[in-house]
Design an enzyme around this catalytic site. Structure first.
Site, PDB file in Angstrom:
ATOM      1  N   SER B  21      21.645   3.336 -71.505  1.00 14.90           N
ATOM      2  CA  SER B  21      22.041   4.476 -70.691  1.00 14.90           C
ATOM      3  C   SER B  21      20.833   5.330 -70.308  1.00 14.90           C
ATOM      4  O   SER B  21      19.984   5.637 -71.142  1.00 14.90           O
ATOM      5  CB  SER B  21      23.044   5.321 -71.471  1.00 14.90           C
ATOM      6  N   CYS B 131      22.290  12.989 -77.754  1.00 17.19           N
ATOM      7  CA  CYS B 131      21.320  13.373 -76.735  1.00 17.19           C
ATOM      8  C   CYS B 131      20.530  14.593 -77.204  1.00 17.19           C
ATOM      9  O   CYS B 131      21.104  15.649 -77.454  1.00 17.19           O
ATOM     10  CB  CYS B 131      22.005  13.708 -75.414  1.00 17.19           C
ATOM     11  N   THR B 194      17.052   8.486 -78.717  1.00 17.55           N
ATOM     12  CA  THR B 194      15.631   8.831 -78.813  1.00 17.55           C
ATOM     13  C   THR B 194      15.319   9.726 -80.018  1.00 17.55           C
ATOM     14  O   THR B 194      16.184  10.421 -80.537  1.00 17.55           O
ATOM     15  CB  THR B 194      15.193   9.565 -77.545  1.00 17.55           C
TER      16      THR B 194
HETATM   17  C1  LIG Z   1      14.938   8.684 -68.981  1.00 14.27           C
HETATM   18  C2  LIG Z   1      15.922   8.403 -70.077  1.00 14.27           C
HETATM   19  C3  LIG Z   1      17.216   8.877 -69.972  1.00 14.27           C
HETATM   20  C4  LIG Z   1      18.147   8.635 -70.988  1.00 14.27           C
HETATM   21  N1  LIG Z   1      19.425   9.081 -70.833  1.00 14.27           N
HETATM   22  C5  LIG Z   1      20.361   8.766 -71.784  1.00 14.27           C
HETATM   23  C6  LIG Z   1      21.723   9.121 -71.598  1.00 14.27           C
HETATM   24  O1  LIG Z   1      22.112   9.687 -70.572  1.00 14.27           O
HETATM   25  N2  LIG Z   1      22.612   8.815 -72.588  1.00 14.27           N
HETATM   26  C7  LIG Z   1      22.222   8.159 -73.734  1.00 14.27           C
HETATM   27  O2  LIG Z   1      23.052   7.880 -74.590  1.00 14.27           O
HETATM   28  N3  LIG Z   1      20.935   7.783 -73.915  1.00 14.27           N
HETATM   29  C8  LIG Z   1      20.005   8.072 -72.968  1.00 14.27           C
HETATM   30  N4  LIG Z   1      18.693   7.672 -73.150  1.00 14.27           N
HETATM   31  C9  LIG Z   1      18.328   6.955 -74.379  1.00 14.27           C
HETATM   32  C10 LIG Z   1      18.333   5.442 -74.159  1.00 14.27           C
HETATM   33  O3  LIG Z   1      19.597   4.971 -73.766  1.00 14.27           O
HETATM   34  C11 LIG Z   1      17.869   4.713 -75.416  1.00 14.27           C
HETATM   35  O4  LIG Z   1      18.739   5.017 -76.471  1.00 14.27           O
HETATM   36  C12 LIG Z   1      16.467   5.073 -75.832  1.00 14.27           C
HETATM   37  O5  LIG Z   1      15.653   5.283 -74.700  1.00 14.27           O
HETATM   38  C13 LIG Z   1      15.809   4.034 -76.733  1.00 14.27           C
HETATM   39  O6  LIG Z   1      15.700   2.772 -76.080  1.00 14.27           O
HETATM   40  P1  LIG Z   1      14.383   2.292 -75.289  1.00 14.27           P
HETATM   41  O7  LIG Z   1      13.217   2.502 -76.186  1.00 14.27           O
HETATM   42  O8  LIG Z   1      14.634   0.840 -74.962  1.00 14.27           O
HETATM   43  O9  LIG Z   1      14.294   3.129 -74.062  1.00 14.27           O
HETATM   44  C14 LIG Z   1      17.754   7.906 -72.143  1.00 14.27           C
HETATM   45  C15 LIG Z   1      16.451   7.428 -72.233  1.00 14.27           C
HETATM   46  C16 LIG Z   1      15.541   7.656 -71.228  1.00 14.27           C
HETATM   47  C17 LIG Z   1      14.145   7.112 -71.361  1.00 14.27           C
END
Ligand SMILES: Cc1cc2nc3c(=O)[nH]c(=O)nc-3n(C[C@H](O)[C@H](O)[C@H](O)COP(=O)(O)O)c2cc1C
Ligand SMILES: Cc1cc2nc3c(=O)[nH]c(=O)nc-3n(C[C@H](O)[C@H](O)[C@H](O)COP(=O)(O)OP(=O)(O)OC[C@H]3O[C@@H](n4cnc5c(N)ncnc54)[C@H](O)[C@@H]3O)c2cc1C
Lengths: 257, 305
Positions: B21, B131, B194
């Protein structure tokens, strides 16, 4: 509008001024789709985020895109190491361009590293283009001869007066607007310059398009990090610089937002 | 070619690679490169009952092997998602699982959103109680077992859709939170959102993010994510969707060995938009090379010392 993502060979590289490079890549599909004022998101090996760099010139016959950029930090430093024969990983062309209609009289106003995306307008409009290009000092001046070679009435300004007009771009802009017969102003550069240009255009009731910068993620509109406050139909909302811009109608941008 | 399909909470995925997401919008932004039908699933941009403006920019900062973001859930609202995006996603997805990621400030927000989605044709709901970028709600629900349990229970009563609860790593014991949401009827958990972080520009002494702090993602958080998935795997029976810094098929295998039944990828596509397809191809080859018939054979198969 469509974009591509691939590793494309560098076919030409030049150093233009201290720390400023011109790199041309062979990418027929991307070049064919590109419009003046769009940008590409270029991979800097070893870094998570690609670096947004404007398209400086499009050659659809040769199938090439040219980028002119300044080394600002580590990512642009890595990209500047690409030599002829190396590949650059390019995602583009992205965003909306200046979309200058044919047969219009245009003034382009560029500041520093905001100058490159405007070159395509000089190429399109030739003598119908006046280019006001501002730089810090003589050793940072780039592309002025190329604007002139395309037939643009080219005015160079420097902050320290080391070449050209001594002062900011808005003084020659005011003079040029006073002469009348201008349909459109296009600007790219540091925010204070853009704000001053927009104000000048508002005062003279001339349409103005601005190319904006913001820290970016995906470059294709998905992650909504590169937002900029805009107003449409009286409603304020965050637009995406990468997808809704980077070129905006100045009337839609809330610079204090 | 290997059979990459996986099943989570009764839902069939054609492959285990789901877009995380927030990184992939609502599926509309990358179709120039490949159709969304290549993906196992898409977790759509986090949505709230009312549209949200999001935070003041800058909203992103690069970090060693990662990024910080502080988008603040800019979105068009649950109704907007259902009206403008869902049908296209379902049609173009051709079986790609469409997941609605839902956030809220109050329990009523979560319930109202779930009620709208209940009568839509979305495949699954992912509850974002993690979040870090919004003042009210978001991770405030996800940092206590009571809060996590309360949201899960409320939404469970509002929908029969398969329910994933997305956990934050910014807690003392993620396993306890996992158990709490399992007890209230979550069908699956996704791990991790995150990590809270901060960067400062030393020249002007300003944080790079206007929100001052933001969520860290990308390869930098991968080991934390593997640890969290493993701890959750040891604590609950429901399937886990693992994410956080996955960028290669090797990362995906590692995450599955730690206990993930499927994976999500976010930040990796900013670096390489083709990363999800490369992971799928790599997994297929890995299965062929190792005589693996189903990915379920490797889930949780780490051999701890
Ligand atoms: C720009 C951005 C926006 C995100 N928005 C959401 C969100 O709206 N809802 C959510 O549950 N996680 C959100 N996340 C978290 C990601 O879904 C994910 O859990 C996190 O980035 C770790 O995975 P990754 O290292 O592969 O990015 C966001 C991450 C990024 C980088
Ligand atoms: C649409 C657009 C077009 C651009 N066109 C050009 C161009 O034609 N020529 C040119 O020289 N520069 C251009 N820039 C600015 C260029 O993107 C930055 O100078 C570059 O990203 C700096 O990267 P770095 O790794 O060298 O710096 P670092 O400071 O190490 O970068 C750290 C992070 O901040 C981001 N960042 C830093 N400064 C900027 C900035 N001004 N705008 C956006 N992101 C930034 C980087 O992308 C990176 O993610 C453009 C920016 C945008 C948004």
């Amino acid at each position: 509008m469509s974009y591509f993502c691939d590793k494309y060979p560098v076919i030409e590289k030049k150093a233009l001024a201290g720390g400023i490079f011109s790199i041309t890549v062979k990418c027929p599909d991307a070049a064919n789709a590109a419009e003046v004022g769009q940008f590409a998101n270029i991979l800097a090996d070893g870094y998570t985020l690609r670096r947004p760099i404007s398209i400086c010139e499009i050659d659809k016959d040769q199938g090439t895109l040219r980028f002119v950029f300044e080394v600002r930090g580590k990512g642009t430093e890595v990209i500047s190491h690409a030599n002829v024969g190396d590949n650059l990983d390019v995602l583009g062309p992205l965003g909306n361009g200046f979309k200058v209609p044919e047969g219009k009289k245009v003034i382009v106003v560029g500041g520093g590293i905001g100058v490159p995306p405007l070159l395509g307008i000089a190429k399109q409009c030739g003598a119908d283009c006046t280019a006001i290009l501002g730089f810090r000092s003589y050793d940072k001046v780039i592309l002025d001869k190329e604007f002139a070679a395309y037939g643009a009435n080219t005015i160079v300004c420097t902050d320290d007066g080391s070449v050209g007009y001594h002062g900011v771009v808005t003084t020659p802009l005011t003079e040029e607007l006073a002469k009348g017969n201008v349909d459109l102003v296009c600007a790219c550069g540091p925010e204070p310059m853009i704000k001053a240009v927009v104000k000048e255009c508002e005062d003279n009731n001339i349409p103005c398009r601005v190319s904006l910068e913001q820290r970016m993620g995906c470059g294709v509109g998905a992650c909504v990090v590169c937002s900029c406050m805009t107003v449409r139909n009286g409603k304020e909302y965050y637009s995406r610089v990468c997808k809704d811009g980077p070129v905006f109608d100045a009337k839609e941008v809330r610079f204090d937002g | 070619m290997a059979d990459l399909s996986v099943k989570i909470a009764g839902v069939d995925f054609k492959n285990p690679v789901i877009m995380a997401s927030g990184a992939y919008g609502n599926g509309e932004c990358y179709t120039d490169l490949y159709p969304i039908s290549e993906l196992g699933g898409i977790s759509c941009k986090g949505m709230t009952i009312e549209p949200k403006m999001g935070n003041i920019p800058p909203r992103i900062a690069e970090t060693p092997s990662g990024i910080l973001n502080s988008v603040g859930l800019q979105n068009i609202g649950v109704r907007g998602f259902v009206d403008y995006y869902l049908d296209t996603l379902k049609e173009e997805g051709k079986g790609t699982v469409i997941i609605a990621n839902v956030a809220g400030a109050t329990l009523d927000d979560y319930i109202a959103a779930a009620e709208i989605l209940e009568s839509s044709n979305v495949d699954m709901i992912e509850l974002n109680i993690s979040c870090p970028n919004v003042k009210a709600g978001g991770a405030t629900w996800g940092v206590t077992t009571e809060g996590a349990a309360a949201v899960t229970k409320a939404v469970r009563n509002a929908t029969k859709k398969p329910l994933i609860v997305k956990l934050t790593p910014n807690v003392t014991s993620i396993a306890d939170i996992a158990k709490a949401v399992e007890a209230e009827g979550a069908d699956s958990i996704s791990v991790i959102n995150t990590l809270l972080g901060m960067r400062i520009d030393i020249r002007n002494r300003r944080p790079i993010l206007h929100n001052n702090v933001g969520g860290l993602s990308g390869p930098a958080i991968f080991p934390v994510a593997v640890r969290c998935v493993w701890q959750c795997f040891n604590a609950v029976k429901i399937p886990i969707i693992g994410m956080g810094g996955i960028s290669t098929w090797e990362d995906a295998v590692e995450m599955m060995l730690a206990g993930a039944s499927a994976i999500q990828m976010g930040t990796a596509i900013f670096t390489d938009p083709y990363a999800p397809l490369k992971v799928t191809e790599g997994l297929a080859k890995y299965m062929d090379d190792n005589g693996i018939k189903s990915l379920s054979e490797i889930v949780g198969q780490v051999k701890p010392w």
